[in-house]
Write a protein that holds these residues in place. Structure first.
Motif, PDB file in Angstrom:
ATOM      1  N   MET A   1      28.020  39.638  43.314  1.00 13.26           N
ATOM      2  CA  MET A   1      28.120  41.130  43.182  1.00 13.26           C
ATOM      3  C   MET A   1      29.941  40.389  42.988  1.00 13.26           C
ATOM      4  O   MET A   1      30.550  41.410  41.777  1.00 13.26           O
ATOM      5  N   ARG A   2      30.203  39.852  43.946  1.00 12.83           N
ATOM      6  CA  ARG A   2      31.863  39.517  43.686  1.00 12.83           C
ATOM      7  C   ARG A   2      31.895  38.956  42.702  1.00 12.83           C
ATOM      8  O   ARG A   2      33.183  38.987  41.987  1.00 12.83           O
ATOM      9  N   LEU A   3      31.100  37.832  42.114  1.00 15.38           N
ATOM     10  CA  LEU A   3      31.397  37.415  40.682  1.00 15.38           C
ATOM     11  C   LEU A   3      31.885  38.747  39.636  1.00 15.38           C
ATOM     12  O   LEU A   3      32.343  38.863  38.932  1.00 15.38           O
ATOM     13  N   PHE A   4      30.719  40.141  39.558  1.00 16.88           N
ATOM     14  CA  PHE A   4      31.051  40.873  38.706  1.00 16.88           C
ATOM     15  C   PHE A   4      32.582  41.433  39.118  1.00 16.88           C
ATOM     16  O   PHE A   4      32.870  42.110  37.998  1.00 16.88           O
ATOM     17  N   VAL A   5      33.207  42.041  40.207  1.00 13.66           N
ATOM     18  CA  VAL A   5      33.793  42.407  40.613  1.00 13.66           C
ATOM     19  C   VAL A   5      35.124  41.429  40.202  1.00 13.66           C
ATOM     20  O   VAL A   5      35.863  42.097  39.501  1.00 13.66           O
ATOM     21  N   ARG A   6      35.226  40.605  40.518  1.00 16.34           N
ATOM     22  CA  ARG A   6      36.201  39.420  39.881  1.00 16.34           C
ATOM     23  C   ARG A   6      36.155  39.085  38.173  1.00 16.34           C
ATOM     24  O   ARG A   6      37.412  39.501  37.454  1.00 16.34           O
ATOM     25  N   VAL A   7      35.664  39.597  37.129  1.00 22.68           N
ATOM     26  CA  VAL A   7      35.113  39.770  35.892  1.00 22.68           C
ATOM     27  C   VAL A   7      35.716  40.656  35.833  1.00 22.68           C
ATOM     28  O   VAL A   7      36.328  41.110  34.493  1.00 22.68           O
ATOM     29  N   ALA A   8      35.334  42.126  35.960  1.00 22.52           N
ATOM     30  CA  ALA A   8      35.331  43.448  36.327  1.00 22.52           C
ATOM     31  C   ALA A   8      36.883  43.091  36.068  1.00 22.52           C
ATOM     32  O   ALA A   8      38.388  44.274  35.405  1.00 22.52           O
ATOM     33  N   PHE A  59      28.938  50.795  38.963  1.00 23.99           N
ATOM     34  CA  PHE A  59      27.955  49.881  39.523  1.00 23.99           C
ATOM     35  C   PHE A  59      29.862  49.507  40.067  1.00 23.99           C
ATOM     36  O   PHE A  59      29.900  48.918  41.315  1.00 23.99           O
ATOM     37  N   TYR A  60      31.057  48.893  39.289  1.00 21.61           N
ATOM     38  CA  TYR A  60      31.896  48.851  40.148  1.00 21.61           C
ATOM     39  C   TYR A  60      32.095  49.463  41.274  1.00 21.61           C
ATOM     40  O   TYR A  60      32.504  48.765  42.208  1.00 21.61           O
ATOM     41  N   LYS A  61      32.762  50.442  40.985  1.00 26.16           N
ATOM     42  CA  LYS A  61      33.010  51.265  42.007  1.00 26.16           C
ATOM     43  C   LYS A  61      32.198  51.168  43.160  1.00 26.16           C
ATOM     44  O   LYS A  61      32.602  51.444  44.544  1.00 26.16           O
ATOM     45  N   TRP A 264      45.306  52.947  44.865  1.00 23.86           N
ATOM     46  CA  TRP A 264      44.280  52.108  44.172  1.00 23.86           C
ATOM     47  C   TRP A 264      43.490  52.054  43.701  1.00 23.86           C
ATOM     48  O   TRP A 264      42.874  53.258  42.362  1.00 23.86           O
ATOM     49  N   THR A 265      42.025  50.832  43.054  1.00 26.99           N
ATOM     50  CA  THR A 265      41.387  51.350  42.146  1.00 26.99           C
ATOM     51  C   THR A 265      40.027  52.463  42.294  1.00 26.99           C
ATOM     52  O   THR A 265      39.544  53.219  41.270  1.00 26.99           O
ATOM     53  N   SER A 266      39.525  52.034  43.498  1.00 30.38           N
ATOM     54  CA  SER A 266      38.686  52.320  44.206  1.00 30.38           C
ATOM     55  C   SER A 266      38.082  51.996  45.350  1.00 30.38           C
ATOM     56  O   SER A 266      38.734  51.440  45.815  1.00 30.38           O
ATOM     57  N   GLY A 267      37.215  52.961  46.122  1.00 31.29           N
ATOM     58  CA  GLY A 267      36.785  52.810  47.585  1.00 31.29           C
ATOM     59  C   GLY A 267      37.758  53.470  48.393  1.00 31.29           C
ATOM     60  O   GLY A 267      38.529  54.071  47.773  1.00 31.29           O
ATOM     61  N   ARG A 268      37.279  53.266  49.589  1.00 35.59           N
ATOM     62  CA  ARG A 268      38.507  53.789  50.836  1.00 35.59           C
ATOM     63  C   ARG A 268      39.558  53.019  50.925  1.00 35.59           C
ATOM     64  O   ARG A 268      38.880  51.648  50.446  1.00 35.59           O
TER      65      ARG A 268
END
Length: 291
Positions: A1-8, A59-61, A264-268
């Motif tokens: 999941m960390r790898l996916f976020v880094r690619v995104a 999924f990224y968010k 910021w991009t997403s999340g809290r």
């Protein structure tokens, strides 16, 4: 999941591979495994670009929040909940970096010694996802609904000019006197009109300007050099006012406040990003109180 976020966030398998110190084939294979596991296509791949699909955006968010929650839980178990760590990448304008961000960092760094800083200062808008920005500072009313936002302050604005300019051109006594003066204008201002208010009365002043610039520092320098009157926020001119290089014009008249926001991009907003946003809010307040 960390790898996916880094690619995104990097928009590139190769950039993510370099950042994570793994081979690009490994990154590609793991993303393919993740897509197979989720039974969804996360990235739209072309020869020129890599972008998130609608499923990838969703999924990224969620992934950003899940990773942050896990890291917070891990920190609590390790007893590090009060010791934020890691890189904090910040985006802001050149003038905001120079006057607010950089002067505020030493105190914050002393308090949280395990945080590293990467400041991207640019008078054009930085792509937060592409550059992997944790926290950006923007002004005015924002229209980008894709970003999360928190207002840090409503920065008062006023009219400012150099003592030499006022000695040469005369000090305006009323808004009507501005008709005979020049202004230095921000290039991206939505309109050249200035709205001045006093005791419930609002008047409109329109000054012709011989100087237009895209950055706050350029406008301040132009005003100091006597090229005209500047409409600007107090945090931008605080040092110049306390040192006597600029002074208020028509101080009894007020203008529209300039909102200062962190985005910021997403999340809290949490962890080191929340701590830094709170720290900058305090620094802004202190700066605005100086003039």
């Amino acid at each position: 999941m960390r790898l996916f976020v880094r690619v995104a966030e990097s928009g590139s398998f190769s950039k993510a591979a370099v950042a994570l110190d793994v081979g690009q084939p490994t990154v590609s294979r793991r993303i393919q495994d993740l897509e197979a596991q989720l039974d969804a296509v996360l990235f739209q791949r072309t020869t020129r670009a890599l972008s998130l699909t609608e499923a990838g955006e969703r999924f990224y968010k969620r992934a950003v929040d899940l990773i942050a929650d896990y890291e917070q839980a891990e920190a609590e178990v390790r007893g590090l909940e009060h010791e934020p760590v890691g890189l904090l990448r910040i985006s802001c304008s050149n003038s905001f970096a120079r006057r607010i961000i950089i002067p505020a960092i030493p105190e914050f760094a002393d308090k949280y010694p395990r945080i590293r800083f990467d400041v991207i200062s640019d008078d054009s808008f930085t792509d937060l996802v592409e550059e992997g920005v944790d926290l950006a500072f923007r002004f005015g009313h924002l229209d980008d609904s894709r970003l999360m936002m928190r207002k840090l302050a409503d920065s008062p604005q006023a009219l400012w000019a150099s003592p030499d300019y006022l000695a040469r051109m005369g000090t305006p006594k009323t808004p009507a006197d501005l008709e005979h003066h020049s202004a230095v204008h921000f290039r991206k201002a939505r309109h050249p009109d200035w709205y001045l208010t006093k005791e419930g009365e609002t008047v409109t002043a329109r000054l012709e300007g011989r100087f237009i610039a895209s950055g706050g520092d350029n406008l301040v320098q132009a005003a100091e050099a006597g090229l005209g009157i500047l409409l600007g926020p107090k945090w931008l001119v605080a040092n110049c006012v306390t040192e006597g290089r600029l002074q208020a014009v028509l101080p009894d008249w007020t203008t529209e406040n300039l909102p200062v926001n962190c985005v910021w991009t997403s999340g809290r907003l949490r962890g080191k990003t929340k701590l830094f946003a709170d720290h900058i809010a305090d620094a802004l307040k202190a700066s605005m109180n100086r003039c």
